[in-house]
Design an enzyme around this catalytic site. Sequence first.
Site, mmCIF file in Angstrom:
data_model
loop_
_atom_site.group_PDB
_atom_site.id
_atom_site.type_symbol
_atom_site.label_atom_id
_atom_site.label_comp_id
_atom_site.label_asym_id
_atom_site.label_seq_id
_atom_site.Cartn_x
_atom_site.Cartn_y
_atom_site.Cartn_z
ATOM 1 N N ASP A 33 0.846 -1.196 0.000
ATOM 2 C CA ASP A 33 0.000 0.000 0.000
ATOM 3 C C ASP A 33 0.881 1.245 0.000
ATOM 4 O O ASP A 33 1.630 1.482 0.945
ATOM 5 C CB ASP A 33 -0.896 -0.032 1.251
ATOM 6 N N ASP A 37 -4.050 3.974 2.680
ATOM 7 C CA ASP A 37 -5.470 3.709 2.954
ATOM 8 C C ASP A 37 -5.707 2.271 3.416
ATOM 9 O O ASP A 37 -6.849 1.841 3.586
ATOM 10 C CB ASP A 37 -6.347 4.032 1.730
ATOM 11 N N ASP A 41 -1.953 -1.195 -3.715
ATOM 12 C CA ASP A 41 -2.288 -0.409 -4.904
ATOM 13 C C ASP A 41 -1.176 -0.491 -5.948
ATOM 14 O O ASP A 41 -0.124 -1.099 -5.713
ATOM 15 C CB ASP A 41 -2.597 1.044 -4.517
ATOM 16 N N ASP A 211 -9.227 -16.101 -16.286
ATOM 17 C CA ASP A 211 -9.981 -16.645 -15.168
ATOM 18 C C ASP A 211 -11.014 -17.672 -15.643
ATOM 19 O O ASP A 211 -11.786 -17.384 -16.567
ATOM 20 C CB ASP A 211 -10.705 -15.484 -14.469
ATOM 21 N N GLU A 265 -6.593 -20.398 -16.643
ATOM 22 C CA GLU A 265 -6.851 -21.095 -15.378
ATOM 23 C C GLU A 265 -7.756 -22.275 -15.709
ATOM 24 O O GLU A 265 -8.802 -22.098 -16.337
ATOM 25 C CB GLU A 265 -7.549 -20.171 -14.382
HETATM 26 O O1 ISL Z 1 -10.774 -23.759 -6.946
HETATM 27 C C1 ISL Z 1 -11.032 -23.030 -6.025
HETATM 28 C C2 ISL Z 1 -10.598 -23.484 -4.694
HETATM 29 O O2 ISL Z 1 -11.534 -24.436 -4.237
HETATM 30 C C3 ISL Z 1 -11.875 -21.841 -6.069
HETATM 31 O O3 ISL Z 1 -11.564 -21.065 -4.960
HETATM 32 C C4 ISL Z 1 -11.819 -20.868 -7.218
HETATM 33 O O4 ISL Z 1 -13.018 -20.196 -7.172
HETATM 34 C C5 ISL Z 1 -11.666 -21.416 -8.596
HETATM 35 O O5 ISL Z 1 -10.394 -21.921 -8.693
HETATM 36 C C6 ISL Z 1 -11.843 -20.332 -9.673
HETATM 37 O O6 ISL Z 1 -10.982 -19.264 -9.421
HETATM 38 C C7 ISL Z 1 -11.039 -18.066 -10.131
HETATM 39 O O7 ISL Z 1 -12.347 -17.609 -10.386
HETATM 40 C C8 ISL Z 1 -13.126 -17.186 -9.261
HETATM 41 C C9 ISL Z 1 -12.350 -16.282 -8.305
HETATM 42 O O8 ISL Z 1 -13.058 -16.188 -7.097
HETATM 43 C C10 ISL Z 1 -10.959 -16.793 -8.034
HETATM 44 O O9 ISL Z 1 -10.259 -15.907 -7.206
HETATM 45 C C11 ISL Z 1 -10.291 -16.990 -9.364
HETATM 46 O O10 ISL Z 1 -8.938 -17.335 -9.260
HETATM 47 C C12 ISL Z 1 -14.319 -16.459 -9.820
HETATM 48 O O11 ISL Z 1 -13.890 -15.432 -10.651
#
Ligand code: ISL
Length: 564
Positions: A33, A37, A41, A211, A265
């Site tokens: 930070d 705050d 950031d 994601d 992911e």
């Molecule tokens: O796999 C997980 C652990 O059990 C989950 O926490 C996770 O939600 C999953 O891996 C998907 O993750 C991604 O999308 C989610 C977000 O909350 C996570 O932080 C992100 O990395 C929804 O956008």
Amino acid sequence: MDAAHAPAVCHGHRRRWWKEAVVYHIWPRSFMDADGDGIGDLQGIIQRLDHIAALGVDAIWISPHYDSPNVDNGYDVRDYRSVMAEFGTMADFDDLVASAHARGLRLLVDLVANHSSDQHAWFVESRKSKASAYRDYYIWHPGRDGAPPNDWRSFFGGSAWSWDELSGEYYLHLFSPEQPDLNWENPAVRREIFDLMHFWLDKGVDGFRMDVIPFISKDQSFADYPPEYRAEPHYHHAAGPRLHDFLKEMRREVLDPRDAVSIGEALGVTTRQAALLVDERRGELDMLIHFDALLVDRGEGWRCKPWTLPDLKAVFAEQDAALDHHCWRTVCLSNHDMPRLVSHFGDDDPAYRVRSAQALATMLLTLKGTPLIYMGDEIGMTNYPFTAIDQFEDVEARGAWRVAVEEGDVPPEEFLAHMRRTSRDNARTPVQWDDGPAGGFTSGTPWFVVHPNAADVNVRRDRTAPASVFRHYAALIALRKDALALVYGDFTDLEPTHPALYVYSRRTRDDGYLVVLNLSREEVVYEVPEAVRPRAFVLGNLEAPAADDAPLRLAPWEGRIYRL
Ligand code: ISL
């Protein structure tokens, strides 16, 4: 060798910068930070770029920095083209790109395209009426017999469908109700996503971490989960019928023309499917964040289950068998959704913390694939000692508590015992920079608890300590830079069933390394097989062994690398 004259192929792999790179992952809210705050950031990241550069990494991935109501800490995007106010301004973002590039660090941003925030203008419009021009940006359904269309569950608890009173239909949200799923069947949605990717590439970013990207294609029959998927629905969501088409289109429209790297992911992707997503001849993604290792000790949802080292080794062996030289992968042992690396796979007892963090670093940086280092792991930060549900901040933890304890019959103590080990909040406490107030993370009041061990476990102390996790990471990364065999070399697990040792070789035709890791509290004596007699000791986390050290005598959590 001069990169321009380097052969384009190494040991059967096409050479690419991102295959040879090490990536450092920042969850901005808890990194640093700068303005007091209490919330991390972009200027805070800039202040600490020298720390990251000193590790020797090549790229940074930042978790979402976009405007968001923060129901899921930025993974609920309200405006894909602006910066979250707590994190700074667009000028700060431009500054971050320039400052990272000036240090030779590439910058990847998080693309959250499976869902947006319910406060995104598209959703605000979409829910106004069935006739809205934005209606088909999301997934609406009248339901069946007055109930949700199917049995799909939200990853954060409850049904994946919410009834919208105003427009009289259900909408789909695989995560929280405030994270409605975008409708990728609609070409206008895909155009919007591709345009916003160009927007950030125009700003100078080098690529994307995507994601839950395998979830973007939905089975349009919206039938119940097939019975075999009921316990693990993520495998169903990751196998949608048009996933590969959508990714190929994204590749054609954005990634290839801009030479941008993509890390998907891959929750719910089986190892066999993974090969289809990253085979470079198919033109989809460059690499995936695989979950089988991360979840090796995970039962259903928030529950942990016992695991053994051979279980973990089997995951990497299976990946290696499935992903040939046309494919690439990451090595990811921790992130903002997982427990801390040393608490998860190592031993965070103060007697073994440093050494086991170093041994795991050795594994992370010598397995085959692009290593992802999660912030704080480079100094061996540990899980937080949570004792009550109100200490948790995460929407996932709170949702799981509601379903398991409030609506179910799980005793609170049982829930907390598991959550202490599995909660995402473990990885979200602020990075500990020094032994000052709030671990040097902020001059104000930190938005979240700082670990009580910050006086002992912090960057300043670790970097100068006789036994340093940070310096071990830096040494491993430096070694990897000069060792193409550690990047492209074949991976062979020499002792897949050994309960305490992980022993593997990484070999190209003319070079090779042997990695011997004692991932236990016991001393282990080991006779190296004839076929891999090491020529020289290269790097370890303890004193260099004597030249006549045969059989090897490995101290608890000792890790060694030899040249073959
Ligand atoms: O796999 C997980 C652990 O059990 C989950 O926490 C996770 O939600 C999953 O891996 C998907 O993750 C991604 O999308 C989610 C977000 O909350 C996570 O932080 C992100 O990395 C929804 O956008």
